[in-house]
Enzyme design. Sequence first.
Site, mmCIF file in Angstrom:
data_model
loop_
_atom_site.group_PDB
_atom_site.id
_atom_site.type_symbol
_atom_site.label_atom_id
_atom_site.label_comp_id
_atom_site.label_asym_id
_atom_site.label_seq_id
_atom_site.Cartn_x
_atom_site.Cartn_y
_atom_site.Cartn_z
ATOM 1 N N GLU A 53 12.676 10.287 -31.836
ATOM 2 C CA GLU A 53 12.354 11.714 -31.658
ATOM 3 C C GLU A 53 12.138 12.034 -30.182
ATOM 4 O OE1 GLU A 53 12.713 13.814 -33.928
ATOM 5 O OE2 GLU A 53 12.340 12.825 -35.845
ATOM 6 N N GLU A 71 20.660 22.096 -39.768
ATOM 7 C CA GLU A 71 21.954 21.430 -39.974
ATOM 8 C C GLU A 71 22.992 22.325 -40.628
ATOM 9 O OE1 GLU A 71 19.065 19.991 -40.378
ATOM 10 O OE2 GLU A 71 19.144 18.151 -39.191
ATOM 11 N N GLU A 74 14.777 19.981 -49.386
ATOM 12 C CA GLU A 74 14.900 18.689 -48.705
ATOM 13 C C GLU A 74 15.783 17.716 -49.474
ATOM 14 O OE1 GLU A 74 14.614 18.745 -45.670
ATOM 15 O OE2 GLU A 74 13.052 17.306 -45.185
ATOM 16 N N ASP A 88 22.468 9.480 -40.481
ATOM 17 C CA ASP A 88 23.224 10.643 -39.999
ATOM 18 C C ASP A 88 23.722 10.586 -38.551
ATOM 19 O OD1 ASP A 88 20.566 10.833 -39.224
ATOM 20 O OD2 ASP A 88 20.209 12.826 -40.025
#
Length: 933
Positions: free
Chosen positions: A147, A406, A388, A294
């Site tokens: 992150e 996204e 989610e 991802d």
Amino acid sequence: MSEAGGGRGFGYSVPQRAPWSLVAATAALCLVSATSVWTAGASPMSREEKQKLGNQVLEMFDHAYGNYMEHAYPADELMPLTCRGRVRGQEPSRGDVDDALGKFSLTLIDSLDTLVVLNKTKEFEDAVRKVLRDVNLDNDVVVSVFETNIRVLGGLLGGHSLAIMLKEKGEYMQWYNDELLQMAKQLGYKLLPAFNTTSGLPYPRINLKFGIRKPEARTGTETDTCTACAGTLILEFAALSRFTGATIFEEYARKALDFLWEKRQRSSNLVGVTINIHTGDWVRKDSGVGAGIDSYYEYLLKAYVLLGDDSFLERFNTHYDAIMRYISQPPLLLDVHIHKPMLNARTWMDALLAFFPGLQVLKGDIRPAIETHEMLYQVIKKHNFLPEAFTTDFRVHWAQHPLRPEFAESTYFLYKATGDPYYLEVGKTLIENLNKYARVPCGFAAMKDVRTGSHEDRMDSFFLAEMFKYLYLLFADKEDVIFDIEDYIFTTEAHLLPLWLSTTNQRISKKNTTSEYTELDDSNFDWTCPNTQILFPNDPLYAQSIREPLKNVVDKSCPRGIIRVEESFRSGAKPPLRARDFMATNPEHLEILKKMGVSLIHLKDGRVQLVQHAIQAASSIDAEDGLRFMQEMIELSSQQQKEQQLPPRAVQIVSHPFFGRVVLTAGPAQFGLDLSKHKETRGFVASSKPYNGCSELTNPEAVMGKIALIQRGQCMFAEKARNIQNAGAIGGIVIDDNEGSSSDTAPLFQMAGDGKDTDDITIPMLFLFSKEGSIILDAIREYEEVEVLLSDKAKDRDPEMENEEQPSSENDSQNQSAEQIASSSQEVDLVGQESPEESSLNSHPESLSPADTDNAASISPSEQNSNPMENHETTSLDGECTDLDNQLQEQSETEEDSNPNVSWGKKVQPIDSILADWNEDIEAFEMMEKDEL
Ligand code: DMJ
């Protein structure tokens, strides 16, 4: 060149400064263009309307950013319900999510380049000054390496990239002297100790002040990391190396990628979700394109685009081929096992995979991108946001939605690729839903539950970094952006890095790995260009023609019927039995179960246990089908348990100045008016006296005709309800007495009765944790008159319509429950519901039972499984099924007897290894169920 595209079309143009033509000569990326004039399909959107929507995005950004700056800065994030900053350590811990917060004004840094994209150059200049003046990167705080890299390092580099662009233009940032880059370099050096492992994969967390191993660091003992965590560094690290000339960053990121590539499962070419950073063993062997993996794939392709290194493209293509072979089941993308890629690992998808259509556009594979995007859009239309996680038959699996970008990202890229105005309409819906359901007076709040419309006190920094960029660019023409977006590439956090970096400071020795890729066969290029399958045809109706057959996929189809070609192949005409379709009364099904080596056992406590002895299956293929059936049954059982819990409810503040914009997650009661069956209850609130509501109220005149507020504790919930009902209250809200408790951090409960008949309680009762309750109490202090709506789902919050129903959502929920009834009627009722009397008690005298838990079906070892070497699957299904009980008693007893322990050593090797793997997979699945995305 960029994947960003300009106003009217999408293109990979050749930037003056980058040797893109050289790169393109070896590229397999499609040159996709949608410059043709739109002639049919969705009606084109006028320039005025696009501008109007663009302006709306600007206004929304101002609302989010302005409130962050006013009420939260210098904290990392805004808490939009309580209108203050989220400071780590000062709020109850939310677990891993908090690892993004490093006391470094995260939202400000993440927003830097958004300000320039949105043409807010003056604000950008101010923001950069604030970062340079206020941000400290040396805090004693443990942060996520992933992150911190994508949001902070990426944010600083994106800011630097645009700062130098502006400086060169000659008007703004004339004072700028690479200060953001110096900060980025400082941060880069702080992250480097994380790579001190033999594998070169980074530790997942690092202490910004003390690094990894020092005793003060409080980190460095972790053994696992996610694939995306280790594989999403190359863009930022390479950019840092090339901007500064310090090659070490790019070297470390390349080494981590090389290691992951070496560890790919060699027969499937897939990677697992988590890996041991010391041994390189896969810890979780499920594989998809969403959570945990991802951006590893994203960075392989984008590293090729930014750095022009063929090996990245070849790796990406190899993985992409595997994804399209095993994971892609258009329009679905379903996780599989890396060793058994024909077996699905889950029956649900997570929201993070919504980026994948965008990546497919960059790859040039438009058709499946359109299909998956369309499926996702239909899920969004059903729930207003993408939950989610959602099941293959499009029911909500995890109901939160933290305003993830996204889907907007994929919408933007698909619009650039196709020029189809349909995608502008999609963007318009996203804007409308954000304003209607997520906008609160102090910013935008994440959705706690898309079914109820309730909020969470959370506005993640990626909402500003990504959502507003993609939405703004979707409606922008070239002239609406002050620089050429096509000269940049978007990182996974949508930070902009200039493509000219490909020719700068190229001092890293590239491994010439091309010869390693001999295993690529021609079929690999089914997914690359040029390819007649996927080349974008010059047909304006192309995208529409792909969407058309899918137009009712979410509402009408029954995707559980989707069966892989290979599966139906090998079992002849008949597909294998799915857990959902299993009927205990169907002799044919029982026969199939037997063939698969699955037997039913009745436990003494009334539960039914399914046991699989692979060795007893008719063949290894049947054994594999049996394993899949067992896993489906476990998931099904877990889902049914969830469905039988009362869903959470919503408390919506409807009076001035809230007008329905703040929605609080509330626990339901197992007694009183059922809000899912009746219309909502609306009224002003009043505190009861005594506040605990445990005796006759002394202020009946104050609560008469109102919704009474009562504090939790000291007597049963039902007793409180009776006391306020007797005083004339039309509803009640019990507020937790445990100060600081919140539905963000504690599981929601349903209030159980007192074990007696509660039919006399006719008013609705809801439960709020202390933090949510204090939002109402604060509102009373400030505005005196506070009106709320108690319901199962938040209602339209448009001020003009505050008294009206919202027919579409009502219909939605009706459709949904009808659907659920329809689907459950086909299923065997394997799970009983806990009765109020059985509900668990905690330290409070009221009885509580979990309202919304994520428990997986309990898997208990078979009582017969006394031999640790014997390996068979069992699943205990809580509750009993009378049908099963009566009809199968005899059979199960017989089967139990006929299942002697078998020495595992005697088993056939392939089954042995399948089962060994499978056990690990089941453990992984259980972990996954507990994990946050
Ligand atoms: C962002 O921080 C990045 O896009 C990341 O790659 C995963 N997703 C979040 C937002 O959902």
